[in-house]
Write an enzyme that holds these catalytic residues in place. Structure first.
Site, PDB file in Angstrom:
ATOM      1  N   LYS A 175      -4.890 -30.208  55.784  1.00 49.28           N
ATOM      2  CA  LYS A 175      -4.409 -31.488  56.708  1.00 49.28           C
ATOM      3  C   LYS A 175      -2.782 -31.841  56.677  1.00 49.28           C
ATOM      4  CE  LYS A 175      -6.733 -34.287  55.895  1.00 49.28           C
ATOM      5  NZ  LYS A 175      -7.927 -34.783  55.600  1.00 49.28           N
ATOM      6  N   THR A 207      -2.805 -46.383  58.985  1.00 49.22           N
ATOM      7  CA  THR A 207      -3.679 -44.642  59.076  1.00 49.22           C
ATOM      8  C   THR A 207      -5.282 -44.788  57.870  1.00 49.22           C
ATOM      9  OG1 THR A 207      -1.933 -44.139  57.373  1.00 49.22           O
ATOM     10  CG2 THR A 207      -1.526 -43.447  59.804  1.00 49.22           C
ATOM     11  N   GLY A 209      -8.211 -44.440  56.806  1.00 50.43           N
ATOM     12  CA  GLY A 209      -9.257 -43.753  57.382  1.00 50.43           C
ATOM     13  C   GLY A 209      -9.439 -42.511  57.987  1.00 50.43           C
ATOM     14  N   THR A 210      -8.041 -42.189  57.952  1.00 52.27           N
ATOM     15  CA  THR A 210      -7.527 -41.163  58.676  1.00 52.27           C
ATOM     16  C   THR A 210      -8.231 -39.533  57.985  1.00 52.27           C
ATOM     17  OG1 THR A 210      -5.654 -40.890  57.663  1.00 52.27           O
ATOM     18  CG2 THR A 210      -5.072 -41.437  59.583  1.00 52.27           C
ATOM     19  N   GLY A 211      -8.282 -39.448  56.722  1.00 48.73           N
ATOM     20  CA  GLY A 211      -9.202 -37.657  56.496  1.00 48.73           C
ATOM     21  C   GLY A 211     -10.633 -38.128  56.591  1.00 48.73           C
ATOM     22  N   CYS A 212     -11.303 -39.400  56.659  1.00 45.01           N
ATOM     23  CA  CYS A 212     -12.773 -39.957  56.851  1.00 45.01           C
ATOM     24  C   CYS A 212     -13.040 -39.515  58.330  1.00 45.01           C
ATOM     25  CB  CYS A 212     -12.661 -41.261  56.224  1.00 45.01           C
ATOM     26  SG  CYS A 212     -12.719 -41.649  55.114  1.00 45.01           S
TER      27      CYS A 212
END
Length: 267
Positions: A175, A207, A209-212
């Site tokens: 990402k 931002t 929790g964006t990865g989750c």
């Protein structure tokens, strides 16, 4: 009607922006039935992680068994696994059930800087979990740890993706949220070729929790039958909307807006 089902094996975020809370919200928004196997409870809000309380490996295995033996799963993701013992337990169950549609989000560091993966667990992640994965979705700092190299350019991203793929994972998606510049560029490597997904950088601190959320959106799309590439496109659109239409909750790194994609007409 065929109900598509997705499982998240991850930690809880009491603030609701990341972890299983973000995953289940994303599954729901994308029209799949969400289930969870809890690996740890965190005391967490937008200001940081104030405590991590892991489950036992046996408890994680029992939760996975309960879901797999009765309801079944079309795709699953892993998030915060915390320890080598829990990683090994999860991988053992994935092999036992011969499960293919596995998306690994290699959660290592929280937005506030707190470590969410014990140091010795990184080797377990590389050796036993990644070979089970259809896709791994590291951000740039996570990719640097897994690949053992610094990433400062698109060429570095490609080299890191190849190194990570050599660990046995079929697809690597690095990402671009930590990129510099006006755009974020996600890079997908399928073992043969590279594909990029470009988004506009949003100037916001919300931002968390964006990865989750991104990996959960990929999981939901794959559960519904999408290819990895199509699922990555859906995830990019989902997280872009979630960041752009922010909720502005809390005093620190606030959560994203999980219903923004649907309100814009996504499905």
């Amino acid at each position: 009607m065929s109900i598509r089902k997705a499982l998240t094996i991850a930690g809880s975020d009491s603030g609701g922006g990341a972890g299983i809370q973000a995953d289940l919200k994303t599954f729901q928004e994308l029209g799949v039935f969400g289930m969870s196997a809890l690996t740890a409870v965190t005391a967490q809000n937008t200001l940081g992680v104030h405590g991590v309380y892991p489950m036992t490996a046996e408890a994680v295995e029992k939760q996975i068994d309960a879901v797999m033996s009765d309801i079944g799963v079309d795709a699953l993701k892993t998030g915060m696994l915390f320890s080598a013992e829990i990683i090994e337990a999860a991988a053992r169950k994935l092999r036992e059930y011969k499960y293919q549609n596995v998306i690994v989000d290699p959660v290592m560091i929280a937005k506030g800087g707190a470590s969410l993966l014990q140091e010795e667990a990184t080797e377990a992640l590389k050796k036993v979990l990644l070979p089970c994965a259809l896709v791994v979705t590291p951000n740039i700092p996570e990719a640097e740890v897994i690949a053992g190299m610094k990433i400062t350019s698109e060429a570095d991203k490609k080299e890191a993706a190849k190194i990570i793929a050599s660990l046995g994972v079929k697809n690597v998606l690095i990402k671009g949220g930590h990129d510099e510049g006006a755009k974020t560029i996600d890079l997908l490597y399928d073992g043969e070729s590279f594909h990029t997904f470009i988004g506009k950088r949003i100037n916001t601190k919300d931002t968390h929790g964006t990865g989750c959320t991104f990996s959960a959106a990929m999981t939901a799309a794959i559960a519904k039958g999408a290819s990895v590439r199509a699922a990555a496109e859906t995830a990019k659109q989902f997280i872009q909307a979630a960041i752009e239409d922010g909720l502005h909750i809390g005093e620190g790194h606030g959560p994203t807006n999980h219903w923004a994609y649907r309100q814009r007409g996504g499905n």
